[in-house]
Write a protein that holds these residues in place. Sequence first.
Motif, short mmCIF file in Angstrom:
data_model
loop_
_atom_site.label_atom_id
_atom_site.label_comp_id
_atom_site.label_asym_id
_atom_site.label_seq_id
_atom_site.Cartn_x
_atom_site.Cartn_y
_atom_site.Cartn_z
N LYS A 16 -14.38 -7.49 2.08
CA LYS A 16 -14.95 -6.69 2.72
C LYS A 16 -14.94 -5.37 2.37
CE LYS A 16 -14.87 -9.75 6.76
NZ LYS A 16 -13.67 -10.66 6.37
N GLY A 17 -14.56 -4.93 1.38
CA GLY A 17 -14.74 -3.53 0.60
C GLY A 17 -13.79 -2.69 1.48
N ASP A 18 -12.63 -3.18 1.80
CA ASP A 18 -11.63 -2.54 2.75
C ASP A 18 -10.96 -1.37 2.02
OD1 ASP A 18 -10.46 -5.18 4.63
OD2 ASP A 18 -11.66 -5.55 3.12
N ALA A 19 -10.69 -0.29 2.83
CA ALA A 19 -10.22 0.94 2.12
C ALA A 19 -8.94 1.11 1.69
CB ALA A 19 -10.41 1.96 3.27
N SER A 20 -8.23 0.22 1.69
CA SER A 20 -6.90 0.01 1.33
C SER A 20 -6.87 -0.44 -0.23
CB SER A 20 -6.08 -0.88 2.25
OG SER A 20 -6.48 -2.36 2.14
N VAL A 21 -8.02 -1.07 -0.63
CA VAL A 21 -8.25 -1.69 -1.75
C VAL A 21 -8.99 -0.64 -2.93
CG1 VAL A 21 -8.93 -3.86 -2.90
CG2 VAL A 21 -8.07 -3.65 -0.80
N GLU A 22 -8.38 -0.35 -3.84
CA GLU A 22 -8.96 0.38 -5.08
C GLU A 22 -9.96 -0.54 -5.86
OE1 GLU A 22 -6.12 2.91 -7.64
OE2 GLU A 22 -7.72 2.76 -9.17
N LEU A 23 -9.35 -1.80 -5.93
CA LEU A 23 -10.17 -2.81 -7.00
C LEU A 23 -10.23 -4.15 -6.51
CD1 LEU A 23 -12.06 -2.97 -9.54
CD2 LEU A 23 -9.92 -3.55 -10.67
N GLY A 24 -11.29 -4.76 -6.04
CA GLY A 24 -11.00 -5.81 -5.52
C GLY A 24 -11.27 -7.10 -6.50
N PRO A 25 -11.62 -8.23 -5.91
CA PRO A 25 -11.86 -9.65 -6.79
C PRO A 25 -12.70 -9.08 -8.01
CG PRO A 25 -12.25 -10.04 -4.51
CD PRO A 25 -12.19 -8.60 -4.40
N GLY A 26 -12.62 -10.00 -9.19
CA GLY A 26 -13.54 -9.97 -10.06
C GLY A 26 -12.93 -9.50 -11.40
N ASP A 27 -11.52 -9.18 -11.22
CA ASP A 27 -10.96 -8.36 -12.52
C ASP A 27 -9.61 -9.37 -12.76
OD1 ASP A 27 -10.09 -6.89 -14.66
OD2 ASP A 27 -11.58 -5.48 -14.02
N ASP A 28 -8.74 -9.00 -13.81
CA ASP A 28 -7.76 -9.90 -13.81
C ASP A 28 -6.69 -9.79 -12.70
OD1 ASP A 28 -8.52 -9.06 -16.97
OD2 ASP A 28 -7.88 -11.11 -16.67
N ALA A 29 -7.03 -8.75 -12.03
CA ALA A 29 -6.04 -8.59 -10.80
C ALA A 29 -6.45 -7.61 -9.85
CB ALA A 29 -4.62 -8.01 -11.27
N ALA A 30 -6.18 -7.61 -8.53
CA ALA A 30 -6.52 -6.45 -7.65
C ALA A 30 -5.66 -5.34 -7.79
CB ALA A 30 -6.60 -7.13 -6.27
N VAL A 31 -6.44 -4.20 -7.50
CA VAL A 31 -5.26 -3.00 -7.39
C VAL A 31 -5.43 -2.37 -5.78
CG1 VAL A 31 -5.15 -0.92 -8.38
CG2 VAL A 31 -5.98 -2.75 -9.81
N LEU A 32 -4.45 -2.23 -5.46
CA LEU A 32 -4.17 -1.50 -4.04
C LEU A 32 -4.18 0.05 -4.45
CD1 LEU A 32 -1.93 -4.03 -2.16
CD2 LEU A 32 -4.42 -4.15 -2.69
N ILE A 33 -4.54 0.87 -3.18
CA ILE A 33 -4.34 2.11 -3.41
C ILE A 33 -2.98 2.51 -3.52
CG2 ILE A 33 -4.67 4.46 -1.88
CD1 ILE A 33 -7.16 3.20 -2.74
N GLY A 34 -2.65 3.57 -4.36
CA GLY A 34 -1.14 3.60 -4.61
C GLY A 34 -0.83 3.07 -5.94
#
Length: 317
Positions: A16-34
């Motif tokens: 849902k486009g959450d703010a804690s997430v730098e990069l959501g689904p669709g790549d090889d991995a997700a990236v969280l803020i930090g």
Amino acid sequence: MDETRLVERLAAIGWKGDASVELGPGDDAAVLIGGLVVSTDMTVEGVHFSFEWIAPAEAGFRAAAAALSDMAAMGAAPEALLVSLALPAEDPALGEELQRGVRAAGDRTAAPIVGGDVSRSPGPVVIDVVAVGRVAHDVVKRGGARPGHDLWVSGALGGAAAAVAAWSRGERPEPEARARFVRPPDRARLGTALAAQGLATSMIDISDGLLADARRLASASEAGIRVLEHRVPVDETAGGDLNHALEGGEDYELMFTAHPGAKSDILALGRELSVQLTRIGSVGEEAGVLLEDAEGRRRVPGRGGFDHFTVPSGDPP
Ligand SMILES: [Mg+2]
């Protein structure tokens, strides 16, 4: 429905486009803020492998190597693994062998197993590996390829597919081809170095075949990719079969794009890490993937590449 569409539909429910997430689904991995990088990879007996082909420890090793390959594709350094196993109840020793295989793959990149789960399975063995990594710099996404960039690939392709093809024919694969299947390469150092040195503009790991994964890179970048088929490094264990290299999958090598000016730095990095790096094409304006032969003839390849939802159910690929 093919696997890509299904993944997109499921991702739309979870994200849902959450703010804690730098990069959501669709790549090889997700990236969280930090800078925490997370991905999961599931391996199912009868779909991805058969115990008639390989030993349990080898199945565990492959499962973990596949998960770690997604870390490399983001330019992330792996830090830990979580392993969930679904096992037939009557065989606890099987779980230990699978876990030893996962551990061995994790040890290659100093990624310890920090947790997991176990369940009884009424059917096949299922191994799910969550990989956790970290980036100290910008991650390398799939969407950064731009017209004029070069296309590169690590290693040589098609060996694992040659082994799977032999097993599917009821034959024993050549030992070298078998080794390509059971011990996918560790490209963690290559992935992190390409990211840290700013050499790769986009990157993906080749899990489902060069062409299938090139389509993903092209689509994420809203660009086109031209593959020079005579430049594609075909693994010597693939018997010179270009189709194994283009469509086979399970290579777990890295495919990336780069500015033409980065060529000498990329070749130097390959020498430093003792990894073959080959320029196999370029990025263009026209969407999709084109194959070009040595005479300059171009064609649109068929939709090859491995898709778990288009393989006849029950049969190993
Ligand atoms: Mg991947």
